[in-house]
Design an enzyme around this catalytic site. Structure first.
Site, PDB file in Angstrom:
ATOM      1  N   HIS A  99       3.126  71.663  82.293  1.00 51.45           N
ATOM      2  CA  HIS A  99       3.523  70.668  81.304  1.00 51.45           C
ATOM      3  C   HIS A  99       4.848  70.027  81.716  1.00 51.45           C
ATOM      4  CE1 HIS A  99       0.577  72.765  78.730  1.00 51.45           C
ATOM      5  NE2 HIS A  99       0.511  71.627  78.083  1.00 51.45           N
ATOM      6  N   LYS A 106       8.808  70.661  77.364  1.00 54.14           N
ATOM      7  CA  LYS A 106       8.018  71.578  76.545  1.00 54.14           C
ATOM      8  C   LYS A 106       8.736  72.917  76.447  1.00 54.14           C
ATOM      9  CE  LYS A 106       3.372  73.426  75.781  1.00 54.14           C
ATOM     10  NZ  LYS A 106       3.385  72.969  74.383  1.00 54.14           N
TER      11      LYS A 106
END
Length: 242
Positions: A153, A157
């Site tokens: 990600h 995140k």
């Protein structure tokens, strides 16, 4: 602009409206005729009280929101409890993509599902919903194989492993596997999940790559419309795929 106020439109409150997902939900909701956003709720006091026809509220003003049929929540764990409580108070369905919830909050979802329709998912991609089924089936058929879940990600995140990775691990465990996890945070990656089954001499990989956050917003809106007419209970996204 918002959709026309049609008789059958599902009334939606968007909680966490200033975040990336909240903004995507608002933008895509405006393109649909089967729902109408009646309130957008953000943490801070909004600079404008109405944006594109949608009333804006601060989280501290949540109780003053107009009537709604479904609450869509893409916020943070600290903002989760008030919106769930409001949905219970109003008898509205609850759709949440907030991850990193504590055990007490997950228990609260189970309790709420006795009174209202509830869907809490780490990922609202319809493709990921199908991937979960494939993972469970593969795990059941490949007993004794190593199972590793690798997720990637963007650098912003916070939780790791991702909620989606943990959910895929739950499906793998249902099939009898013992999943292990690895997390990568780099650049602006929207989301990639690889579930690998390996044994001596061979390997199987099941992969989902998201290239646009709109897929999650579309899935949440699909779930909201479907859930609005369901009986109380705890639902999964794949229960709402027709």
């Amino acid at each position: 602009m918002t959709n026309p106020n049609t008789k059958d439109a599902v009334r939606v409150l968007v909680h966490g409206a200033s975040g990336r997902m909240g903004q995507a939900v608002l933008r895509l909701a405006a393109e649909r005729q089967d729902l109408r956003v009646v309130a957008a709720v953000s943490r801070g006091v909004p600079a404008q009280r109405v944006v594109d026809g949608v009333p804006q509220f601060a989280a501290s003003e949540l109780g003053g929101a107009p009537g709604f049929d479904v609450g869509i929540d893409f916020s943070l764990p600290q903002g989760f409890d008030p919106i769930l409580a409001l949905c219970l108070e109003r008898g509205a369905a609850f759709v949440s993509g907030t991850t990193g919830l504590g055990e007490n909050q997950r228990d609260a979802l189970d309790v709420a599902a006795r009174s209202i329709p509830v869907l809490s998912a780490s990922n609202f991609s319809l493709g990921v919903a199908v991937l979960g089924e494939l993972v469970e089936r593969a795990a059941a058929m490949l007993r004794g194989w190593d199972c590793d879940i690798v997720e990637s990600h963007h650098v912003h995140k916070q939780d790791a492993p991702s909620g989606t990775a943990l959910t895929l691990g739950e499906f793998a465990a249902l099939g009898g596997a013992e999943p292990r996890y690895a997390s990568l945070r780099a650049g602006d990656i929207v989301g990639e999940h690889t579930v690998q089954f390996a044994t001596a001499g061979e390997r199987i990989e099941l992969i989902h790559r998201a290239t646009n956050r709109d897929i999650f917003a579309r899935g949440a809106l699909h779930a909201a419309v479907q859930l609005s007419s369901r009986a109380p209970g705890l639902y999964r996204l794949r229960d709402l795929i027709s």
